[in-house]
Enzyme design. Structure first.
Site, short mmCIF file in Angstrom:
data_model
loop_
_atom_site.label_atom_id
_atom_site.label_comp_id
_atom_site.label_asym_id
_atom_site.label_seq_id
_atom_site.Cartn_x
_atom_site.Cartn_y
_atom_site.Cartn_z
CG ASP A 296 4.73 -3.72 -0.19
OD1 ASP A 296 5.24 -3.70 -1.33
OD2 ASP A 296 5.21 -4.38 0.76
CE1 TYR B 53 7.45 -8.43 4.60
CE2 TYR B 53 5.72 -7.19 3.52
CZ TYR B 53 7.05 -7.42 3.74
OH TYR B 53 7.98 -6.64 3.11
CE LYS C 194 7.59 -6.41 -0.96
NZ LYS C 194 6.58 -6.37 0.11
CG HIS D 112 10.56 -10.40 -0.05
ND1 HIS D 112 9.54 -10.71 0.81
CD2 HIS D 112 11.10 -9.26 0.45
CE1 HIS D 112 9.46 -9.80 1.77
NE2 HIS D 112 10.41 -8.93 1.58
CD GLN E 96 9.02 -2.77 -1.78
OE1 GLN E 96 9.11 -3.33 -0.69
NE2 GLN E 96 7.88 -2.74 -2.48
CG ASN F 136 -1.12 6.33 15.13
OD1 ASN F 136 -1.44 7.38 14.55
ND2 ASN F 136 -1.15 6.21 16.44
CE LYS F 137 -9.43 6.80 10.63
NZ LYS F 137 -10.81 6.31 10.84
NE ARG G 214 2.93 6.51 14.00
CZ ARG G 214 2.71 6.16 15.26
NH1 ARG G 214 2.65 7.09 16.19
NH2 ARG G 214 2.55 4.89 15.59
CG ASN H 246 2.86 8.40 7.07
OD1 ASN H 246 3.54 9.21 7.68
ND2 ASN H 246 2.81 7.11 7.41
#
Length: 328
Positions: free
Chosen positions: A56, A61, A91, A124, A192, A271-272, A274, A278
């Site tokens: 996403d 961003y 978006k 967005h 979203q 972070n790899k 995390r 997830n």
């Protein structure tokens, strides 16, 4: 490399409109405005290696380019066979929410991504600003009335042209959808919005279910702490108690709860370890007692889009209620 991939398979959701490939139930968010491009590119590569296939981004961003680079590099390395194996969402920003700018804005996004199409393209925010580069916070006098009919018809054109396989919205309340759906020939595939244990959004989720709109959660872990008030999800004693009993992390409990609501989710971490954690939410369930406890967690008050504008100045072109929207 395959040995680093998470063992739990990621379920997929067939979107209710459009012709996108099924969307993996969890995606990597890339709202990393202040990080160098290499951080996003490397995170995308690491995520693909672990098993993520849903990404996403957004024009705001500034991560479209490194996301595209990460996917292209993953293809070169043989981690995936082709771009078609990933689901990419981007978006349309508020400064682009003008009927004549929608298609050109998506073409710019595709140029950034170095892709021929996005799987999903979202509005967005239900807010329109004067055309130009994104400014944060924006001047109040730069707010413009939102042309729901004109902008949505231009979004439909994006799908008809094949530039987006599916189209949808983000941060829309039921009131915003009520202003869009009467003239929509293509129903938004997705809305979203923030969903997490301190932001259940039950009323809005019921509305979307009735209208055939799939809900995707952003900030499923409570979002970034812009205000300094802390993170009510990650600091929740209720979730910590459940996590301890299940042998899981608080983050995993929160993500699992969101998934059990029938909601897909986008979670941002580079972070790899995390990233791996997830993905490990699909092979276990919360108990009825867990769900009851989470249902009783106090809910936060949503503030609408006021945070995007500087506190000084006046809204000269729109009513302030259009900006300070919040679901009742």
């Amino acid at each position: 490399m395959a040995s680093t991939r998470s063992t739990a398979a990621v379920p997929e959701v067939s979107l209710p409109s459009g012709n996108a490939r099924p969307m993996p139930a969890i995606g990597l968010g890339t709202a990393a405005i202040f990080l160098p491009h290499e951080a996003t590119r490397d995170a995308v590569l690491a995520a693909i290696e672990l098993g993520f296939r849903n990404f996403d981004t957004a024009y705001l961003y500034r991560t479209e380019k490194p996301l595209g680079e990460g996917v292209a590099e993953a293809v070169r390395r043989g981690l995936i066979g082709s771009r078609e194996e990933v689901f990419v969402t981007s978006k349309l920003w508020c400064t682009q929410c003008h009927p004549d700018l929608v298609v050109p804005s998506l073409r710019e996004t595709l140029q950034n991504l170095q892709m021929e199409y996005v799987d999903l393209y979202l509005i967005h925010q239900p807010i329109c600003q004067k055309p130009g580069p994104p400014v944060f916070p924006a001047k109040r006098e730069d707010a413009r009335p939102f042309d729901f009919k004109g902008v949505w018809q231009a979004m439909e054109e994006c799908q008809r042209l094949g530039l987006a396989r599916a189209i949808g919205v983000s941060n829309f309340t039921a009131k915003h959808l009520d202003r869009t759906l009467p003239f929509a020939t293509i129903t938004p595939a997705v809305n979203q919005v923030e969903v997490n244990p301190v932001c259940h959004q039950e009323k809005l989720r019921r509305y979307c279910a009735e209208k055939g709109i799939h809900v995707v959660a952003f900030s499923p872990l409570g979002g970034q702490d812009w205000t300094g008030k802390g993170n009510a999800v990650l600091e929740s004693e209720v979730l910590a108690e459940i996590a301890k009993a299940r042998g899981k992390s608080v983050a995993q409990v929160s993500l699992r709860w969101v998934y059990e609501q029938g909601v897909s989710l986008v979670v941002k971490t580079y972070n790899k370890e995390r990233l791996k954690q997830n993905l490990e939410i699909f092979d276990w369930e919360l108990t009825d007692e867990d769900r009851l406890k989470i249902s009783q967690i106090p809910q936060k008050q949503l503030e609408g889009g006021a945070f995007m504008f500087a506190p000084e100045g006046e809204f000269t072109s729109v009513d302030v209620s259009e900006i300070n929207y919040a679901e009742e």
